[in-house]
Design a protein around this motif. Structure first.
Motif, PDB file in Angstrom:
ATOM      1  N   PRO A 119      -7.294  -7.905  50.257  1.00 36.16           N
ATOM      2  CA  PRO A 119      -7.782  -8.289  49.036  1.00 36.16           C
ATOM      3  C   PRO A 119      -8.540  -7.058  48.342  1.00 36.16           C
ATOM      4  CG  PRO A 119      -8.399 -10.150  50.661  1.00 36.16           C
ATOM      5  CD  PRO A 119      -7.693  -8.970  51.170  1.00 36.16           C
ATOM      6  N   ALA A 120      -9.060  -5.995  49.199  1.00 38.58           N
ATOM      7  CA  ALA A 120      -9.574  -4.999  48.532  1.00 38.58           C
ATOM      8  C   ALA A 120      -8.765  -4.316  47.859  1.00 38.58           C
ATOM      9  CB  ALA A 120     -10.250  -4.005  49.525  1.00 38.58           C
ATOM     10  N   TYR A 121      -7.406  -4.235  47.996  1.00 43.29           N
ATOM     11  CA  TYR A 121      -6.407  -3.418  47.265  1.00 43.29           C
ATOM     12  C   TYR A 121      -5.485  -4.192  46.538  1.00 43.29           C
ATOM     13  CZ  TYR A 121      -8.245  -0.348  51.072  1.00 43.29           C
ATOM     14  OH  TYR A 121      -9.168   0.439  52.138  1.00 43.29           O
TER      15      TYR A 121
ATOM     16  N   LEU B  44      -4.962  -7.936  58.276  1.00 45.36           N
ATOM     17  CA  LEU B  44      -4.509  -7.754  57.162  1.00 45.36           C
ATOM     18  C   LEU B  44      -4.819  -8.560  55.756  1.00 45.36           C
ATOM     19  CD1 LEU B  44      -0.789  -6.721  58.234  1.00 45.36           C
ATOM     20  CD2 LEU B  44      -2.603  -5.387  57.342  1.00 45.36           C
ATOM     21  N   GLU B  45      -5.281  -9.866  56.187  1.00 38.09           N
ATOM     22  CA  GLU B  45      -5.700 -10.960  55.257  1.00 38.09           C
ATOM     23  C   GLU B  45      -6.902 -10.568  54.675  1.00 38.09           C
ATOM     24  OE1 GLU B  45      -5.097 -14.758  56.795  1.00 38.09           O
ATOM     25  OE2 GLU B  45      -2.937 -14.688  56.570  1.00 38.09           O
TER      26      GLU B  45
ATOM     27  N   ASP C 205      -6.505   2.647  61.481  1.00 41.57           N
ATOM     28  CA  ASP C 205      -7.766   3.199  61.094  1.00 41.57           C
ATOM     29  C   ASP C 205      -8.775   2.439  60.223  1.00 41.57           C
ATOM     30  OD1 ASP C 205      -7.356   5.676  62.529  1.00 41.57           O
ATOM     31  OD2 ASP C 205      -6.546   6.759  60.773  1.00 41.57           O
ATOM     32  N   VAL C 206      -7.980   1.853  59.298  1.00 40.97           N
ATOM     33  CA  VAL C 206      -8.626   0.893  58.317  1.00 40.97           C
ATOM     34  C   VAL C 206      -9.408  -0.375  59.270  1.00 40.97           C
ATOM     35  CG1 VAL C 206      -8.290  -0.936  56.678  1.00 40.97           C
ATOM     36  CG2 VAL C 206      -7.071   1.124  56.388  1.00 40.97           C
TER      37      VAL C 206
ATOM     38  N   ASP D 136      -5.987 -11.168  65.007  1.00 41.92           N
ATOM     39  CA  ASP D 136      -4.620 -10.741  65.449  1.00 41.92           C
ATOM     40  C   ASP D 136      -4.499  -9.702  64.042  1.00 41.92           C
ATOM     41  OD1 ASP D 136      -3.943 -12.341  63.348  1.00 41.92           O
ATOM     42  OD2 ASP D 136      -2.542 -13.412  64.473  1.00 41.92           O
ATOM     43  N   LEU D 137      -3.110  -8.967  63.946  1.00 39.99           N
ATOM     44  CA  LEU D 137      -2.931  -8.174  63.032  1.00 39.99           C
ATOM     45  C   LEU D 137      -2.664  -8.841  61.532  1.00 39.99           C
ATOM     46  CD1 LEU D 137      -2.365  -5.523  61.972  1.00 39.99           C
ATOM     47  CD2 LEU D 137       0.222  -5.883  62.472  1.00 39.99           C
TER      48      LEU D 137
END
Length: 469
Positions: free
Chosen positions: A158-160, A153-154, A78-79, A148-149
């Motif tokens: 950083p937003a979290y 994620l990288e 979803d993100v 890719d995944l």
């Protein structure tokens, strides 16, 4: 004015229906629209596909991976999808979002080549959504396919970075509040949490239980693709994704499907030391019957009788089916254990596996993590305490109550036991750890919390209480 001739329009091509992906989409819609559980809706859909000839064994395995993988990582996907569209996620039609999430899983969570994942998902969109919305799906998937995944994620993490729990939730597909609750229950550092969340996203092996006096583990091990369980002497694992219904002992009811953690809970209650009579056992929340069947078999070996109580009639029928053929005396009663019809002090041993949030079985029911809410704890709390109060009333002085729940949330485990014991001073906690011989990493006791990453089981909790007065 240009005099070049127009290119002839491409002839319309009807979308090609892919039975595997259409089935996966329909299963996701059932989970979304009807609050169904994938482990309940998917098997009959697969069986129907095999009967019609649309699916073979390999197709069924692929459809299962698509459904469960998509549900496990739904929050992560979803993100990612949210970064690839120009509107809030809540404004995307749910069927469109299901197709996008299914496509995201193929791109980010499987080894399907990028071109194949995009083209197959767009073709699915044409079949189930229509050509217009399929163009939107195509545009979004091509953006997702740019990374890719790990790459996504990288970009997202950083937003979290200032919120470790939110970051772990995004990385491993768990809501933040569940990550927080699991971290509180597990203790320790971030590495242990990573291991637990990763284990929650692994598909668990099917585990069988050989019901004592009716089947043996050796009999179940005689089949191909099996291995002994890690802890329970009655447990056998199907190592190659086998079908339990193909096992003769399961078809005959002499064995059943049961997580090894549930087996350990029942075995610990049966092994707890007891003075005096040991003739009457109670399973106060017996549905759907797995623990009741194991307890009934153990009771029969000692000449004891089991009373299995279930409030819901349809679940009581499942209990009766699980107990059918048990060699010892038993009865199935449709009743509410918070308002018992039996006299106080009637039973020697009582198992109380209370209704709960089910956060300990997220491997098996991945959609639960997105369906449950923190306020559900407030709904279960009074029921769990009321059931434990009545269980302590039901057992005789000197008898044992096993409080069990398939949740590691402290509000459903130690908090319940501690609160009830404060109001019931005539109880003592028994150390449950020696009653699970050979099982490692059981903590400081006296209660026991099992974990997927440590024990390979659901996150079952057990506290044993002896009524002293």
């Amino acid at each position: 004015m240009s005099t070049r001739p127009r290119r002839p329009a491409k002839p319309y091509r009807r979308p090609k229906k892919d039975p595997v992906r259409v089935l996966a989409f329909e299963a996701l819609r059932a989970v979304d629209e009807r609050d169904a559980y994938a482990n309940l809706v998917l098997p009959p859909m697969l069986a129907k596909g095999r009967e019609s000839g649309d699916l073979d064994a390999r197709d069924a395995a692929f459809a299962t991976e698509l459904v469960y993988g998509t549900l496990r990582r739904q929050g992560t996907y979803d993100v990612v999808i949210g970064r690839c569209i120009d509107r809030p996620l809540r404004e995307v039609d749910p069927p469109v979002l299901d197709v996008l999430t299914l496509g995201a899983h193929q791109l980010l969570g499987t080894r399907i080549p990028t071109h194949a994942a995009v083209s197959a998902t767009v073709e699915l969109a044409r079949v189930v959504l229509g050509d217009g919305r399929a163009k939107f799906v195509n545009a979004v998937l091509r953006k997702i396919a740019a990374e890719d995944l790990d790459g996504w994620l990288e970009r997202v993490a950083p937003a979290y970075e200032d919120d470790a729990e939110e970051c772990l939730g995004i990385r491993h597909g768990h809501p933040r509040w569940i990550v927080s609750a699991l971290w509180d229950a597990l203790g320790g550092g971030r590495a242990g949490m990573e291991e637990l969340l990763e284990a929650d996203n692994e598909r668990p092996a099917v585990t069988l239980v050989a019901r004592p006096g009716r089947a043996t583990a050796d009999e179940l091990l005689a089949g191909d693709g099996t291995e002994p369980g890690r802890w329970s002497p009655y447990a056998v694992r199907l190592t190659e994704g086998g079908e339990p219904g193909a096992v003769e002992a399961v078809r005959e009811g002499r064995a059943g499907v049961q997580d090894e953690g549930s087996q350990l809970v029942a075995l610990a209650l049966a092994a707890a030391p007891l003075e005096g009579s040991d003739r009457r056992w109670l399973d106060a929340c017996a549905g759907p019957g797995g623990k009741a069947a194991l307890l009934a078999a153990l009771a029969a070996e000692r000449g004891a009788a089991l009373t299995a109580v279930e409030k819901q009639p349809h679940r009581a029928r499942l209990v009766a089916r699980a107990l059918a053929g048990n060699p010892g005396p038993y009865q199935v009663v449709i009743a509410d254990s918070t308002r018992p019809s039996w006299l106080p002090g009637t039973f020697d041993r009582v198992l109380l596996d209370v209704p709960c949030t089910g956060l300990g079985a997220l491997r098996r029911r991945p959609e639960s993590r997105w369906r449950r809410r923190p306020e559900d704890l407030d709904r279960f709390a009074p029921l769990q305490r009321g059931l434990l109060e009545q269980a302590l009333n039901a057992v005789r002085p000197g008898g044992i109550v096993g409080y069990a729940t398939c949740s590691p949330h402290l509000a459903e485990t130690r908090a319940v036991v501690d609160d009830v014991r404060k109001r019931r001073p005539g109880t003592e906690l028994i150390d449950a750890r020696p009653l699970m011989p050979g099982v490692e990493q059981l903590g400081d006791g006296p209660d026991v919390q099992l974990w997927p990453h440590r024990h390979g089981t659901d996150a079952m909790y057990l506290a044993l209480l002896r009524r002293t007065a």
